[in-house]
Scaffold this motif. Structure first.
Motif, PDB file in Angstrom:
ATOM      1  N   SER A 429       1.204 -21.303  -0.099  1.00 54.81           N
ATOM      2  CA  SER A 429       2.224 -21.757  -1.056  1.00 54.81           C
ATOM      3  C   SER A 429       2.210 -23.273  -1.219  1.00 54.81           C
ATOM      4  O   SER A 429       2.422 -23.787  -2.329  1.00 54.81           O
ATOM      5  CB  SER A 429       3.616 -21.299  -0.598  1.00 54.81           C
ATOM      6  OG  SER A 429       3.886 -21.754   0.717  1.00 54.81           O
ATOM      7  N   LYS A 432      -0.791 -24.191  -3.415  1.00 59.81           N
ATOM      8  CA  LYS A 432      -0.516 -23.882  -4.821  1.00 59.81           C
ATOM      9  C   LYS A 432       0.417 -24.899  -5.458  1.00 59.81           C
ATOM     10  O   LYS A 432       0.376 -25.122  -6.673  1.00 59.81           O
ATOM     11  CB  LYS A 432       0.066 -22.473  -4.931  1.00 59.81           C
ATOM     12  CG  LYS A 432      -0.934 -21.354  -4.660  1.00 59.81           C
ATOM     13  CD  LYS A 432      -0.291 -19.988  -4.815  1.00 59.81           C
ATOM     14  CE  LYS A 432      -1.293 -18.863  -4.630  1.00 59.81           C
ATOM     15  NZ  LYS A 432      -0.679 -17.517  -4.783  1.00 59.81           N
ATOM     16  N   LYS A 446      -7.047 -23.689  -6.367  1.00 63.76           N
ATOM     17  CA  LYS A 446      -5.826 -22.993  -6.771  1.00 63.76           C
ATOM     18  C   LYS A 446      -6.140 -21.716  -7.549  1.00 63.76           C
ATOM     19  O   LYS A 446      -5.402 -20.734  -7.476  1.00 63.76           O
ATOM     20  CB  LYS A 446      -4.931 -23.928  -7.574  1.00 63.76           C
ATOM     21  CG  LYS A 446      -4.421 -25.110  -6.738  1.00 63.76           C
ATOM     22  CD  LYS A 446      -3.766 -26.183  -7.575  1.00 63.76           C
ATOM     23  CE  LYS A 446      -2.405 -25.764  -8.050  1.00 63.76           C
ATOM     24  NZ  LYS A 446      -1.675 -26.886  -8.678  1.00 63.76           N
TER      25      LYS A 446
END
Length: 449
Positions: A429, A432, A446
């Motif tokens: 996370s 990203k 990504k």
């Protein structure tokens, strides 16, 4: 026979051996180092560095081939003599500069492979050496083959010193060395055949990524013959013939040169390790967590020769520093389990870090396997590259990447960012939510998640 005494005697002048010798000498110890070949080690003189120089020329040719008709009208011709001279501009000064640096630090140099006389004594250049600590950093050498005509084979040293590139080559062995040289030779117009015992090349890499690479081999007309057992090599008038069996059927192929690229083994044959009670096997010197011999406390081993890690250059300097610190301060510094990326410098690159898919399935309770084909992504289309793919393994319970396997342009660079993420436990996370410069190859991470 003259007797010399030292605090530290280092066998091998690559990165690992140099690191130990320099740190110990700089700390005031009396140090000697020896090598039966040119000083500087394999990587700088006859390995990764000169290989990467030659790869650079084929990168240019491949880029032009991909863009021919889209702004590039002619594929550049290569000049092998000029290429080799440029390669030698990197390697020629290595031995002299290495020796000069060592001598300037007060280190005694020898130029012979020593032989152990006892647990703490060696014979070198007609002298008996008595030393408190011995460091074995001899690295690896090409595997010796025993079938009929094996002495007719060339090796990686020979490839890097070719006076001209032959019209045809057979590589026996589809590991790193065979594959990298095969791609260089084929890109420059040589007819290349690779013969291997396995069903596919690069058996330790992700099978799906290797299949992509085999697509490129097909485009380059590199012939791969798997599940083969070599019977013999015979000299012809201009060529050499290799005879082999596939599924019991006898076959043969001829080429101007045949290279042994079956892998490398520990360079210990001339050391008489049995006299020093130094235990070793086909992976190298057996060492403990301090890189000290498990059977002789006076002996340490580091670099490729130590049976403790992958035979990769980045380990050599790290391990050399560990050995130096343990000699200087007692066994306090242990080997750490580094997350280690590895790259096959074919074109395109094949790169890997972390666990394999099979290992992840066994170890991870909640596993996500994300496989992407990036041929239609902007970066691949910009250079007209059709082979660009990734496989990322994610531990969903912890939101962490545990493995990454890539094939494509700059995979050898991008894999380092995956290594950073795995080593430092950066959550998926967080990756990203990170802003990457665009358009760059690393920004595609990504897209791979």
């Amino acid at each position: 026979m003259a007797i010399k005494t030292f605090d530290v005697f280092v066998i091998g002048s690559g990165i690992a051996g140099q690191t130990v010798a320099k740190e110990c000498a700089d700390s005031g110890l009396k140090v000697a180092i020896t090598d039966h070949r040119e000083f500087g080690g394999t990587c700088a003189n006859r390995g990764c560095d000169p290989k990467k120089v030659l790869l650079g020329f084929t990168e240019i040719i491949k880029s032009c081939e991909l863009l021919q008709g889209n702004g590039i009208s002619k594929i550049p011709e290569y000049d092998w003599d000029a290429m080799m001279r440029f390669k030698e501009s990197f390697t020629k000064a290595i031995p002299y500069n290495t020796e000069k640096d060592l001598v300037n630090r007060g280190i005694t140099l020898y130029h012979q492979s020593p032989e152990f006389l006892d647990t703490g004594e060696l014979s070198v250049e007609g002298k008996t050496v008595i030393t408190k600590n011995i460091v074995i950093a001899t690295g690896l050498i090409p595997r010796t083959l025993s079938f009929e005509g094996a002495t007719l084979l060339s090796n990686s040293d020979d490839f890097l010193n070719l006076s001209k590139l032959p019209k045809s080559i057979v590589f026996i062995g589809a590991g790193y060395i065979g594959m990298e040289f095969a791609f260089i030779a084929a890109r420059l117009g040589t007819q290349v055949t690779i013969i291997d015992r396995g069903a596919r090349p690069l058996k330790n890499f992700d099978q799906d990524m290797v299949l992509y690479l085999m697509e490129e081999m097909s485009k380059l007309k590199i012939t791969f013959i798997g599940n083969a057992e070599i019977d013999s090599v015979k000299a012809l008038r201009k060529n050499k013939r290799v005879c082999f069996k596939v599924s019991g059927q006898e076959k043969s192929i001829k080429a101007r040169l045949i290279f042994n690229t079956t892998g490398r083994v520990p360079s210990v044959a001339n050391l008489a390790l049995h006299k020093a009670k130094v235990s070793y096997d086909n992976t190298g010197i057996k060492v403990n967590e301090y890189l000290q011999s498990v059977s002789n406390q006076k002996v340490y081993a580091c670099g490729d020769i130590a049976a403790h890690a992958l035979p990769l250059t980045p380990f050599s300097g790290v391990q050399g520093a560990i050995v130096a610190q343990n000699i200087l301060h007692g066994n306090k510094k242990k080997v750490q389990n580094h997350v280690t990326p590895t790259t096959v410098f074919t074109l395109p690159n094949l790169a890997s870090v972390g666990v394999s898919e099979n290992a992840a399935k066994k170890e991870c309770k909640s596993l996500e396997i994300i496989k992407k084909d990036g041929a239609e992504w902007y970066n691949a289309k910009r250079v007209n590259e059709k082979i660009y793919a990734s496989k990322v393994l994610i531990d969903l319970d912890n939101d962490l990447i545990i493995g990454a396997h890539l094939v494509g342009p700059e995979a050898g660079e991008v894999i380092n960012l995956f290594t950073l993420a795995i080593q430092n436990k950066i959550k998926v996370s967080e990756i990203k939510n990170t802003i990457f410069a665009y358009p760059t190859w690393s920004a595609d991470i990504k897209n791979m998640l």
